[in-house]
Design a protein around this motif. Structure first.
Motif, PDB file in Angstrom:
ATOM      1  N   ALA A   7       0.901  -1.321   0.160  1.00 44.74           N
ATOM      2  CA  ALA A   7      -0.084  -0.071   0.151  1.00 44.74           C
ATOM      3  C   ALA A   7       0.626   1.173   0.083  1.00 44.74           C
ATOM      4  CB  ALA A   7      -0.763   0.167   1.253  1.00 44.74           C
ATOM      5  N   GLY A   8       1.854   1.282   0.706  1.00 44.27           N
ATOM      6  CA  GLY A   8       3.043   2.274   0.698  1.00 44.27           C
ATOM      7  C   GLY A   8       4.222   2.050   0.833  1.00 44.27           C
ATOM      8  N   GLU A   9       5.330   2.826   1.422  1.00 44.09           N
ATOM      9  CA  GLU A   9       6.539   2.721   1.313  1.00 44.09           C
ATOM     10  C   GLU A   9       6.639   1.667   2.488  1.00 44.09           C
ATOM     11  OE1 GLU A   9       9.408   3.351  -0.314  1.00 44.09           O
ATOM     12  OE2 GLU A   9       7.735   3.529  -1.981  1.00 44.09           O
ATOM     13  N   THR A  10       5.990   1.945   3.512  1.00 45.59           N
ATOM     14  CA  THR A  10       6.176   1.228   4.848  1.00 45.59           C
ATOM     15  C   THR A  10       5.093   0.148   5.151  1.00 45.59           C
ATOM     16  OG1 THR A  10       7.011   3.212   6.035  1.00 45.59           O
ATOM     17  CG2 THR A  10       6.284   1.541   7.470  1.00 45.59           C
ATOM     18  N   ARG A  11       5.630  -1.136   4.819  1.00 45.28           N
ATOM     19  CA  ARG A  11       4.569  -2.432   4.699  1.00 45.28           C
ATOM     20  C   ARG A  11       4.436  -3.052   6.256  1.00 45.28           C
ATOM     21  NH1 ARG A  11       3.890  -6.105   0.347  1.00 45.28           N
ATOM     22  NH2 ARG A  11       5.403  -5.405  -1.145  1.00 45.28           N
ATOM     23  N   ASN A  12       3.245  -3.082   6.540  1.00 48.73           N
ATOM     24  CA  ASN A  12       2.918  -4.130   7.582  1.00 48.73           C
ATOM     25  C   ASN A  12       2.141  -5.128   7.274  1.00 48.73           C
ATOM     26  OD1 ASN A  12       0.420  -2.825   7.142  1.00 48.73           O
ATOM     27  ND2 ASN A  12       0.538  -1.512   9.007  1.00 48.73           N
ATOM     28  N   ASP A  13       1.850  -5.492   5.828  1.00 50.07           N
ATOM     29  CA  ASP A  13       1.059  -6.631   5.304  1.00 50.07           C
ATOM     30  C   ASP A  13       1.937  -7.846   5.185  1.00 50.07           C
ATOM     31  OD1 ASP A  13       2.129  -5.326   3.421  1.00 50.07           O
ATOM     32  OD2 ASP A  13       0.328  -5.348   2.207  1.00 50.07           O
ATOM     33  N   TRP A  14       2.905  -8.122   5.935  1.00 53.02           N
ATOM     34  CA  TRP A  14       3.813  -9.157   5.525  1.00 53.02           C
ATOM     35  C   TRP A  14       3.137 -10.581   5.436  1.00 53.02           C
ATOM     36  CZ3 TRP A  14       8.485  -7.657   4.315  1.00 53.02           C
ATOM     37  CH2 TRP A  14       8.847  -6.173   4.480  1.00 53.02           C
ATOM     38  N   ARG A  15       3.746 -11.495   4.534  1.00 47.36           N
ATOM     39  CA  ARG A  15       3.061 -12.542   4.235  1.00 47.36           C
ATOM     40  C   ARG A  15       4.318 -13.817   4.578  1.00 47.36           C
ATOM     41  NH1 ARG A  15      -0.258  -9.129   2.300  1.00 47.36           N
ATOM     42  NH2 ARG A  15      -1.879  -9.909   0.806  1.00 47.36           N
ATOM     43  N   VAL A  16       3.772 -14.983   4.894  1.00 51.75           N
ATOM     44  CA  VAL A  16       4.256 -16.045   4.861  1.00 51.75           C
ATOM     45  C   VAL A  16       4.245 -16.741   3.624  1.00 51.75           C
ATOM     46  CG1 VAL A  16       4.842 -18.348   6.025  1.00 51.75           C
ATOM     47  CG2 VAL A  16       4.448 -16.170   7.356  1.00 51.75           C
ATOM     48  N   LEU A  17       5.222 -17.435   2.717  1.00 55.19           N
ATOM     49  CA  LEU A  17       4.981 -18.218   1.750  1.00 55.19           C
ATOM     50  C   LEU A  17       5.245 -19.659   2.187  1.00 55.19           C
ATOM     51  CD1 LEU A  17       4.666 -18.797  -1.122  1.00 55.19           C
ATOM     52  CD2 LEU A  17       7.067 -18.606  -1.343  1.00 55.19           C
TER      53      LEU A  17
ATOM     54  N   LEU B 189       4.161 -10.494  12.928  1.00 57.49           N
ATOM     55  CA  LEU B 189       5.762 -10.890  12.808  1.00 57.49           C
ATOM     56  C   LEU B 189       6.364  -9.389  12.394  1.00 57.49           C
ATOM     57  CD1 LEU B 189       6.071 -14.443  11.451  1.00 57.49           C
ATOM     58  CD2 LEU B 189       5.778 -13.830  13.563  1.00 57.49           C
ATOM     59  N   ALA B 190       5.501  -8.437  11.967  1.00 59.40           N
ATOM     60  CA  ALA B 190       5.962  -7.289  11.601  1.00 59.40           C
ATOM     61  C   ALA B 190       7.213  -6.556  12.618  1.00 59.40           C
ATOM     62  CB  ALA B 190       4.939  -6.146  11.240  1.00 59.40           C
ATOM     63  N   GLY B 191       8.071  -6.250  12.175  1.00 57.10           N
ATOM     64  CA  GLY B 191       9.135  -5.780  13.151  1.00 57.10           C
ATOM     65  C   GLY B 191      10.088  -6.524  14.065  1.00 57.10           C
ATOM     66  N   LEU B 192       9.403  -7.780  13.974  1.00 55.50           N
ATOM     67  CA  LEU B 192      10.046  -8.773  15.170  1.00 55.50           C
ATOM     68  C   LEU B 192      11.544  -9.220  14.748  1.00 55.50           C
ATOM     69  CD1 LEU B 192       7.420 -11.375  16.450  1.00 55.50           C
ATOM     70  CD2 LEU B 192       8.433  -9.390  17.689  1.00 55.50           C
ATOM     71  N   GLY B 193      12.205  -9.548  15.592  1.00 56.03           N
ATOM     72  CA  GLY B 193      13.510 -10.091  15.357  1.00 56.03           C
ATOM     73  C   GLY B 193      13.302 -11.561  14.825  1.00 56.03           C
ATOM     74  N   VAL B 194      14.734 -11.907  13.973  1.00 53.35           N
ATOM     75  CA  VAL B 194      14.506 -13.322  13.725  1.00 53.35           C
ATOM     76  C   VAL B 194      14.295 -14.400  14.665  1.00 53.35           C
ATOM     77  CG1 VAL B 194      16.092 -14.919  12.738  1.00 53.35           C
ATOM     78  CG2 VAL B 194      15.985 -12.632  11.708  1.00 53.35           C
ATOM     79  N   ALA B 195      14.927 -14.311  16.021  1.00 51.21           N
ATOM     80  CA  ALA B 195      14.448 -15.358  16.919  1.00 51.21           C
ATOM     81  C   ALA B 195      13.118 -15.602  17.094  1.00 51.21           C
ATOM     82  CB  ALA B 195      15.612 -15.083  18.147  1.00 51.21           C
TER      83      ALA B 195
END
Lengths: 79, 571
Positions: B112-122, B137-143
């Motif tokens: 929708a814009g430059e800052t995405r918060n609609d992350w997907r898992v494939l 999961l947006a903004g969350l660390g890998v662990a």
């Protein structure tokens, strides 16, 4: 003459005081790297070992000098 | 095996037969072939025309020791050229079991814009592919992301995922993979492929091979025989014991002895605190502390070398797994830091952000040259990494790696080639590796052809191009097989093993020169892509300051001739 020797990884020596990797070794004047290797009881062909003297890899025939910095390094492929 | 092609805009999956010209390639070689055949060389790396490709190497899928690596590729936002980064862990194995020769991700999930918060898992399984929202999961660390993904999809899956750095599309962002103990620590680190994944709108890819059969083997008995010989050679080789006991960290004192340990932003090749950073010291510390620490650990199922480790703090709790030489060199001596605990904490932080510790270490070195931190100040280094997590302008500058940091901060002595930071082998003291840094289509990268082990004078400029050529060909070959660098010494004992394994696996009749053929083909394809992307011989150079400024203590400069550099790929 006295040279400084660092024994890396598996060449470290287990002593009563723990693992030792730094030694000072007294050698006769004119001694070569091969003489040092022999004095340490290591295989003369240095197979799989990188001999580094003052930062450079050298041949066993390399003459050593007072205060040389000698490293014997079991070769690894990198990290 | 099939090509799985997914259009992320539409969510469609096509399963295609492997085209004939691709059929004898895997891993890095296949990535290069696909990039040349399909990706517009002038495309924007973070745009819809770039592809993100995953391909297990040709030998992946059989838990053959050290041969289950996953190659990830695309056009690099860091170098502007072709990129392959590979990692251990379980992604390659699960992909091979799903019968995927290559996963080609096209286009992008619309943003929708430059800052995405609609992350997907494939999610990929025998049932096909599905895209699912993972806004939590947006903004969350890998662990923490990995914990939640495993809770959602089950402990048996493999996961490739990005951290906040990839979400921010930072050029030093990598793609993390789970190790065999499900710790997200095996990063396809180099060249910003995490940013490419972030630009596509993917936080994670889940590979679920439940119900899948093992990849077929044309001649199981011949495969078993070749495997047996390989494992025996590997087990008997002295390097296996060295890597098991000391890990790659053994290189710290080696490089220090050769005047090649990057120190204080590549201003010296020798560090007075090298002993405290050494593999020898690390082993002692891990053994003394006990607890969760382990001096030896396998990142892939079935690995006989086990060069990885788990480094625990004084309380016995794990600080990071693994702690490797490159990180020790770039985040330790390169920053004047002589404390493994500090390096381990920094390592965990960049892992969790999903960043390449090599480029970040080099970027922090640049920051130190610019006066943003004092050499040796680990607390300040952690603060600077904190800026990345917060997404501040300074953090983003550092997260784009050493080249961007140098530009912005006005530092000219930046250790990069093609925009990518050098690893922990000073090229003025190990000049063969310097030739590799200069000429590899990947940018500066020791894994493209490290010459440090050669029993030669590493300061003699005349012999280095030939050394680098041989190393680059072999490494491109191993990367196409899915073999770890360290499988190489096991293979070298009996060169008939590689053709034996390939012929048994696929029913081919390749000869003893197959490793070289694969390596040369791969490098030729990569160079062809880069040429079309605008690279010339002028890009195959070390930074000029390294040819002028002497490196103490050996006072060496990089003086391999331009003629030699230009002839590296004349075979």
């Amino acid at each position: 003459m006295v040279v400084q020797v660092c024994l890396h990884t598996s060449l470290q020596r287990r002593t009563a005081a723990g693992l030792v990797r730094h030694l000072e070794l007294e050698l006769p004047a004119g001694a070569t790297l091969a003489d040092l290797v022999s004095a340490l009881g290591l295989p003369a062909d240095l197979k799989g070992v990188l001999p580094v003297v003052n930062g450079r890899i050298v041949e066993p025939s390399q003459a050593l000098a007072e205060a040389d910095d000698v490293h014997l390094i079991p070769a690894l492929s990198g990290g | 095996m099939l090509i799985w092609r997914i259009n992320l805009r539409t969510g469609s999956l096509q399963r295609e037969a492997v085209p004939e010209p691709w059929s004898r390639l895997g891993g890095r070689g296949l990535l290069a072939r696909i990039m040349v055949d399909e990706t517009p060389p002038a495309c924007e790396p973070l745009g819809p025309n770039n592809r993100l490709i995953f391909s297990p190497g040709l030998l992946v899928g059989h838990m053959l020791s050290s041969c289950d690596r996953i190659s990830v590729g695309g056009k690099s936002p860091l170098t502007g050229g072709i990129k392959e980064a590979n990692a251990g862990g379980t992604t390659g194995l699960q992909m091979a079991c799903l019968g995927i020769r290559a996963l080609i991700l096209e286009d992008q999930v619309p943003a929708a814009g430059e800052t995405r918060n609609d992350w997907r898992v494939l999610h990929l399984s025998l049932d096909g592919a599905r895209l699912e929202l993972c806004a939590d999961l947006a903004g969350l660390g890998v662990a923490e992301s990995a914990v939640r993904l495993l809770r959602r999809y089950g402990d048996h899956v493999a996961v490739a995922l990005i951290g906040p750095a990839g979400e921010m599309r930072l050029s030093a962002a990598g793609i993390q993979n789970l190790d065999k103990d499900r710790v997200p620590s095996r990063i396809a680190a180099r060249g910003g492929l995490g940013a490419v994944m972030g630009a596509k709108g993917l936080k994670a890819i889940v590979f679920d091979a439940k119900g899948a059969a093992k990849p077929p083997i044309a001649d199981p008995e011949a495969f078993k025989q070749a495997q047996k010989l390989f494992i025996r050679n590997l087990a008997d080789h002295p390097q296996t014991a060295l890597y098991r006991d000391y890990g790659t960290a053994a290189m710290a004192l080696t490089c220090n002895a050769m005047g090649a340990l990057p120190t204080r932003a590549f201003s010296s090749g020798s560090f007075e605190g090298a002993e405290s950073l050494s593999g020898e010291k690390m082993r002692e510390v891990i053994q003394e502390r006990g607890g969760e620490g382990a001096p030896s650990h396998a990142c892939m199922p079935g690995c006989a070398i086990r060069c990885s480790n788990n480094y625990a703090g004084a309380d016995g709790k794990s600080l990071v797994t693994p702690l490797e030489y490159e990180t020790i060199g770039l985040m330790g001596s390169n920053l004047g830091i002589a404390d493994l605990d500090v390096v381990a904490r920094m390592n965990w932080e960049v892992n969790d952000l999903g960043l390449d510790s090599i480029d970040l270490g080099a970027a922090l070195g640049v920051a130190a040259r610019a006066g943003l931190m004092a050499f040796g100040d680990g607390a300040r280094a952690m603060e600077l990494l904190g800026e990345i997590r917060k997404g501040t302008p300074l953090g983003r500058i550092l997260g784009h790696g050493a080249a961007v940091a140098g530009r912005v901060l006005g530092v000219l002595q930046v250790p990069v080639v093609k925009g990518q930071a050098m690893s922990a082998y000073e090229p003025r003291a190990v000049k063969g590796t310097g030739v590799t840094y200069a000429t590899s289509p990947q940018g500066a990268d020791h894994t493209a052809g490290n010459t440090v082990r050669a029993k030669v004078d590493h300061l003699d400029p005349k012999i280095q191009a030939a050394l680098s050529r041989a190393a680059q060909i072999s490494m491109a070959g191993y990367d196409t097989l899915g073999a770890c660098i360290f499988a190489g010494f096991g293979f070298a004992v009996a060169p008939e093993v590689i053709p034996g394994l390939l012929n048994a696996r696929y029913g081919w009749q390749v000869g003893g020169d197959i490793l070289q053929l694969l390596g040369k083909e791969t490098l030729s394809l990569e160079r062809a892509f880069n040429q079309r992307a605008g690279f010339t011989a002028a890009d195959d150079r070390l930074p000029e300051w390294m040819t002028q400024e002497q490196l103490p203590p050996l006072n060496a400069v990089f003086d391999v001739s331009e003629t030699d550099l230009d002839g590296v790929f004349d075979w």
